[in-house]
Design a protein around this motif. Structure first.
Motif, PDB file in Angstrom:
ATOM      1  N   LYS A  68      43.218  37.023  47.702  1.00  0.00           N
ATOM      2  CA  LYS A  68      42.710  37.301  46.349  1.00  0.00           C
ATOM      3  C   LYS A  68      41.335  36.672  46.144  1.00  0.00           C
ATOM      4  CE  LYS A  68      42.609  38.562  42.057  1.00  0.00           C
ATOM      5  NZ  LYS A  68      42.544  39.956  41.638  1.00  0.00           N
ATOM      6  N   PRO A  88      41.862  45.981  33.972  1.00  0.00           N
ATOM      7  CA  PRO A  88      42.157  46.430  32.611  1.00  0.00           C
ATOM      8  C   PRO A  88      41.148  47.478  32.121  1.00  0.00           C
ATOM      9  CG  PRO A  88      42.269  44.049  32.731  1.00  0.00           C
ATOM     10  CD  PRO A  88      41.713  44.523  34.047  1.00  0.00           C
ATOM     11  N   VAL A 116      49.832  33.509  34.008  1.00  0.00           N
ATOM     12  CA  VAL A 116      49.079  32.754  32.993  1.00  0.00           C
ATOM     13  C   VAL A 116      47.616  32.636  33.411  1.00  0.00           C
ATOM     14  CG1 VAL A 116      51.091  31.473  32.163  1.00  0.00           C
ATOM     15  CG2 VAL A 116      49.732  30.545  34.057  1.00  0.00           C
ATOM     16  N   SER A 144      49.081  34.597  39.177  1.00  0.00           N
ATOM     17  CA  SER A 144      47.758  34.156  38.692  1.00  0.00           C
ATOM     18  C   SER A 144      46.828  33.892  39.867  1.00  0.00           C
ATOM     19  CB  SER A 144      47.888  32.857  37.887  1.00  0.00           C
ATOM     20  OG  SER A 144      48.711  33.017  36.767  1.00  0.00           O
ATOM     21  N   HIS A 159      37.019  37.852  33.142  1.00  0.00           N
ATOM     22  CA  HIS A 159      37.495  36.490  33.396  1.00  0.00           C
ATOM     23  C   HIS A 159      37.992  36.369  34.826  1.00  0.00           C
ATOM     24  CE1 HIS A 159      40.030  39.113  31.059  1.00  0.00           C
ATOM     25  NE2 HIS A 159      41.055  38.674  31.719  1.00  0.00           N
ATOM     26  N   THR A 192      43.878  31.410  34.505  1.00  0.00           N
ATOM     27  CA  THR A 192      43.303  30.384  35.385  1.00  0.00           C
ATOM     28  C   THR A 192      41.788  30.408  35.191  1.00  0.00           C
ATOM     29  OG1 THR A 192      43.527  32.051  37.143  1.00  0.00           O
ATOM     30  CG2 THR A 192      45.101  30.244  37.157  1.00  0.00           C
ATOM     31  N   ARG A 226      46.026  42.683  40.907  1.00  0.00           N
ATOM     32  CA  ARG A 226      44.739  43.368  41.108  1.00  0.00           C
ATOM     33  C   ARG A 226      44.394  44.285  39.949  1.00  0.00           C
ATOM     34  NH1 ARG A 226      45.663  45.171  47.368  1.00  0.00           N
ATOM     35  NH2 ARG A 226      44.345  43.606  48.350  1.00  0.00           N
ATOM     36  N   SER A 249      51.907  31.662  22.887  1.00  0.00           N
ATOM     37  CA  SER A 249      51.160  32.044  21.689  1.00  0.00           C
ATOM     38  C   SER A 249      51.982  33.016  20.829  1.00  0.00           C
ATOM     39  CB  SER A 249      49.828  32.687  22.101  1.00  0.00           C
ATOM     40  OG  SER A 249      49.262  33.356  21.001  1.00  0.00           O
ATOM     41  N   ALA A 274      47.179  25.738  32.349  1.00  0.00           N
ATOM     42  CA  ALA A 274      48.193  26.771  32.094  1.00  0.00           C
ATOM     43  C   ALA A 274      49.082  26.978  33.320  1.00  0.00           C
ATOM     44  CB  ALA A 274      47.526  28.088  31.701  1.00  0.00           C
ATOM     45  N   VAL A 299      47.437  40.809  32.074  1.00  0.00           N
ATOM     46  CA  VAL A 299      48.233  41.092  33.267  1.00  0.00           C
ATOM     47  C   VAL A 299      49.717  41.162  32.925  1.00  0.00           C
ATOM     48  CG1 VAL A 299      49.029  40.076  35.445  1.00  0.00           C
ATOM     49  CG2 VAL A 299      46.589  40.168  34.927  1.00  0.00           C
ATOM     50  N   ASP A 326      55.600  33.895  26.035  1.00  0.00           N
ATOM     51  CA  ASP A 326      54.218  33.465  25.843  1.00  0.00           C
ATOM     52  C   ASP A 326      54.217  32.302  24.861  1.00  0.00           C
ATOM     53  OD1 ASP A 326      51.318  35.157  26.396  1.00  0.00           O
ATOM     54  OD2 ASP A 326      51.292  33.463  24.989  1.00  0.00           O
ATOM     55  N   ILE A 367      56.116  35.144  32.460  1.00  0.00           N
ATOM     56  CA  ILE A 367      55.493  34.040  31.705  1.00  0.00           C
ATOM     57  C   ILE A 367      54.004  34.346  31.565  1.00  0.00           C
ATOM     58  CG2 ILE A 367      55.174  31.559  31.481  1.00  0.00           C
ATOM     59  CD1 ILE A 367      57.231  31.051  33.556  1.00  0.00           C
TER      60      ILE A 367
HETATM   61  N1  LIG Z   1      42.854  40.420  33.429  1.00  0.00           N
HETATM   62  C1  LIG Z   1      42.486  40.811  34.645  1.00  0.00           C
HETATM   63  O1  LIG Z   1      41.682  41.710  34.831  1.00  0.00           O
HETATM   64  C2  LIG Z   1      43.111  40.181  35.852  1.00  0.00           C
HETATM   65  C3  LIG Z   1      43.159  40.906  37.020  1.00  0.00           C
HETATM   66  C4  LIG Z   1      43.729  40.350  38.127  1.00  0.00           C
HETATM   67  C5  LIG Z   1      44.197  39.042  38.054  1.00  0.00           C
HETATM   68  N2  LIG Z   1      44.097  38.335  36.892  1.00  0.00           N
HETATM   69  C6  LIG Z   1      44.634  36.969  36.861  1.00  0.00           C
HETATM   70  O2  LIG Z   1      45.881  37.008  36.191  1.00  0.00           O
HETATM   71  C7  LIG Z   1      46.081  35.783  35.479  1.00  0.00           C
HETATM   72  C8  LIG Z   1      46.362  36.076  34.024  1.00  0.00           C
HETATM   73  O3  LIG Z   1      45.215  36.679  33.465  1.00  0.00           O
HETATM   74  P1  LIG Z   1      45.222  37.444  32.076  1.00  0.00           P
HETATM   75  O4  LIG Z   1      43.942  38.203  32.044  1.00  0.00           O
HETATM   76  O5  LIG Z   1      46.490  38.168  31.880  1.00  0.00           O
HETATM   77  O6  LIG Z   1      45.161  36.212  31.074  1.00  0.00           O
HETATM   78  P2  LIG Z   1      45.275  36.314  29.490  1.00  0.00           P
HETATM   79  O7  LIG Z   1      44.459  35.175  28.971  1.00  0.00           O
HETATM   80  O8  LIG Z   1      45.023  37.687  29.016  1.00  0.00           O
HETATM   81  O9  LIG Z   1      46.803  36.053  29.174  1.00  0.00           O
HETATM   82  C9  LIG Z   1      47.493  34.961  29.535  1.00  0.00           C
HETATM   83  C10 LIG Z   1      48.608  34.734  28.522  1.00  0.00           C
HETATM   84  O10 LIG Z   1      49.300  33.586  28.982  1.00  0.00           O
HETATM   85  C11 LIG Z   1      49.669  32.818  27.832  1.00  0.00           C
HETATM   86  N3  LIG Z   1      49.906  31.466  28.288  1.00  0.00           N
HETATM   87  C12 LIG Z   1      49.019  30.511  28.601  1.00  0.00           C
HETATM   88  N4  LIG Z   1      49.655  29.396  29.019  1.00  0.00           N
HETATM   89  C13 LIG Z   1      50.981  29.670  28.982  1.00  0.00           C
HETATM   90  C14 LIG Z   1      52.142  28.919  29.297  1.00  0.00           C
HETATM   91  N5  LIG Z   1      52.039  27.691  29.762  1.00  0.00           N
HETATM   92  N6  LIG Z   1      53.323  29.515  29.125  1.00  0.00           N
HETATM   93  C15 LIG Z   1      53.435  30.783  28.641  1.00  0.00           C
HETATM   94  N7  LIG Z   1      52.362  31.536  28.334  1.00  0.00           N
HETATM   95  C16 LIG Z   1      51.144  30.976  28.505  1.00  0.00           C
HETATM   96  C17 LIG Z   1      48.504  32.976  26.890  1.00  0.00           C
HETATM   97  O11 LIG Z   1      48.897  32.725  25.545  1.00  0.00           O
HETATM   98  C18 LIG Z   1      48.114  34.439  27.118  1.00  0.00           C
HETATM   99  O12 LIG Z   1      48.723  35.312  26.197  1.00  0.00           O
HETATM  100  C19 LIG Z   1      44.828  34.948  35.717  1.00  0.00           C
HETATM  101  O13 LIG Z   1      45.031  34.105  36.817  1.00  0.00           O
HETATM  102  C20 LIG Z   1      43.796  35.979  36.077  1.00  0.00           C
HETATM  103  O14 LIG Z   1      42.763  35.456  36.872  1.00  0.00           O
HETATM  104  C21 LIG Z   1      43.589  38.878  35.780  1.00  0.00           C
END
Ligand SMILES: NC(=O)c1ccc[n+]([C@@H]2O[C@H](COP(=O)([O-])OP(=O)(O)OC[C@H]3O[C@@H](n4cnc5c(N)ncnc54)[C@H](O)[C@@H]3O)[C@@H](O)[C@H]2O)c1
Length: 439
Positions: free
Chosen positions: A227, A178, A105, A141, A281, A107, A175, A55, A119, A34, A53, A29
């Motif tokens: 984390k 990207p 999703v 998340s 983020h 945060t 972890r 979106s 989310a 990630v 997703d 989801i």
């Molecule tokens: N990106 C990073 O570098 C990274 C690294 C480690 C941890 N995280 C954590 O991982 C989590 C996700 O981050 P991300 O960067 O992938 O976010 P992102 O914004 O890139 O992607 C999240 C996706 O979730 C979708 N979404 C939102 N609400 C939803 C719902 N209710 N149901 C289904 N889909 C939904 C959005 O449309 C989006 O495509 C966050 O908690 C973030 O802190 C991110």
């Protein structure tokens, strides 16, 4: 391939390879930064994957390949879509058919730095609503301590499931870094905490496909706090690096030289470099998921609190310093011509979400400056207060009163900097500029 260590997961170790791909379908989801690589890793490990997703725009971008991925992941995506082992849908009902559910999703925080839990509430709510006996649900998340218990364990129990017997729940923070080809997802160990030992073992069978090894901790709360400790550690150290850069400036020495010299100590020191602000983020955001509940609980966290004030204020400090430099030369803020080099949130990525450079640009624009930018990875960007801007492809330094360097990407050339008269280098690393100004 993967190994699990620590007592709680010893039983899982023997069950790790190969995955039961004939039976286990994994739903992911949130197919963002990630979720998408996670889905690809699971699919490569043999699991049929359903990427969910809300979106449609994001799903279309994934289908067309127009997404930010490491070069090596692009063929994996093409192959995953071609093979039919990666389904994409916005239908949350698809969860009911999955054997395992991974929640990835966003945060974020709101404008007041309060955790925005919408989310994670929605996704966990959907996972609970569509849960069925036999499933393993893993929240990944980054979130406040207690989320897994409150949003998954308790509502699933209310629905009549016995956790650890007919359904399994765990927290395994992601972890992934990207854009980092060196530390790609599969090369990094993962921490995992199950609601029960059986939960940890069930979750380990899925999560092991996305990690070099697993470190199983005693509970979801321990994994959640791990984390938050990791990313708060980084935020605090980056704030300290900026503070030490100011100290180095006071003494007329190069802050990067100091960090590199200190890094020769083989223990007790970890290099953090000063910069224009903390981007992405995660690092500027995650510590608020630690601080908000601690504030509510009356637990003082003065070091983290003041570090986060410094982190949040850094881009404005860079912008204000830039306009102080132009003002010293008799140039009014309104109309000061400033070229910002780099708007990505860090070197080497196309991602400009939570970019400190954009905050710098926005503040400059709000104070009336004419802001242009150059970023070879980002052709257009919305600058708050200045609308949509296009990257100046080959800047002529003579067109600007000041060049502010925020991000330089590896393997790109910035020869124009050599011709710039006045440079404020927030990376502390680029040569060039007849007059180089310190922050
Ligand atoms: N990106 C990073 O570098 C990274 C690294 C480690 C941890 N995280 C954590 O991982 C989590 C996700 O981050 P991300 O960067 O992938 O976010 P992102 O914004 O890139 O992607 C999240 C996706 O979730 C979708 N979404 C939102 N609400 C939803 C719902 N209710 N149901 C289904 N889909 C939904 C959005 O449309 C989006 O495509 C966050 O908690 C973030 O802190 C991110």
């Amino acid at each position: 391939m993967s190994a699990v260590y620590n007592d709680a997961a010893s039983a899982a170790a023997s069950a790790l390879a190969p995955p039961a791909s004939d039976v286990a379908t994994v739903a992911v989801i949130g197919m963002g930064y990630v979720g998408l690589p996670t889905a690809l890793a699971l699919r490569d490990a043999g699991f049929p994957v359903v990427g969910i997703d809300i979106s449609e725009q994001r799903l279309d971008a994934i289908r067309s390949g127009a997404v930010d991925l490491l070069d090596r992941d692009r063929p994996r995506l093409t192959e995953a879509l071609r093979s039919g082992l990666l389904d994409l849908t916005s239908e949350l009902r698809a969860l009911a058919a999955a054997d395992a559910v991974i929640i990835a999703v966003p945060t974020p925080v709101d404008d007041d730095f309060a955790p925005d839990l919408r989310a994670v509430h929605a996704a966990c709510g959907a996972a609970v609503m569509h849960a069925r006996a036999g499933q393993t649900i893993v929240l990944t998340s980054t979130t406040y301590v207690g989320t897994t218990q409150e949003l998954l364990v308790e509502p699933l129990t209310e629905r009549g499931f016995t956790i650890g017997e007919d359904i399994h729940v765990a927290f395994a923070p992601e972890r992934i870094n990207p854009g980092d080809a060196l530390w790609e997802q599969a090369t990094v160990p993962r921490v995992l905490g199950g609601a029960t030992q059986a939960c940890a073992e069930a979750a380990a069978q899925i999560v092991a496909a996305t990690a070099s090894k697993l470190h199983v901790v005693s509970s979801p709360e321990a994994a959640e706090l791990t984390k938050l400790q990791e990313n708060t550690f980084r935020a605090v150290n980056l704030a300290f690096a900026n503070e030490m850069a100011a100290a180095a400036g006071f003494y007329g020495v190069d802050p990067v030289e100091i960090v590199e010299a200190a890094s020769t100590k083989p223990y007790g020191y970890l290099a953090h470099y000063p910069g224009p602000g903390v981007g992405g983020h995660c690092i500027p955001v995650d510590p608020y998921y630690l601080l908000a509940p601690l504030r509510d609980g009356g637990v003082p966290s003065p070091v983290t609190e003041s570090a986060m004030v410094a982190v949040a204020g850094r881009p404005a400090a860079v912008a204000d310093r830039a306009l102080a430099l132009t003002a010293e030369r008799g140039i009014a803020d309104a109309g000061a011509r400033i070229l910002l080099v780099g708007v990505a949130y860090k070197p080497g990525v196309e991602d400009h979400r939570e970019s400190p450079a954009l905050r710098i640009a926005g503040r400059l624009a709000r104070r009336g400056a004419q802001v242009s930018y150059h970023d070879p990875l980002i052709p257009t960007v919305d600058i708050p207060g200045a609308g949509t801007q296009h990257s100046v492809v080959a800047p002529d330094a003579a067109d600007y009163d000041l060049v502010v360097v925020a991000v330089v990407h590896p393997e790109h050339h910035y020869a124009f900097l050599a011709d710039a008269e006045h440079v404020l280098d927030a990376t502390y690393r680029t040569p060039g500029g007849q007059f180089r100004h310190a922050l």
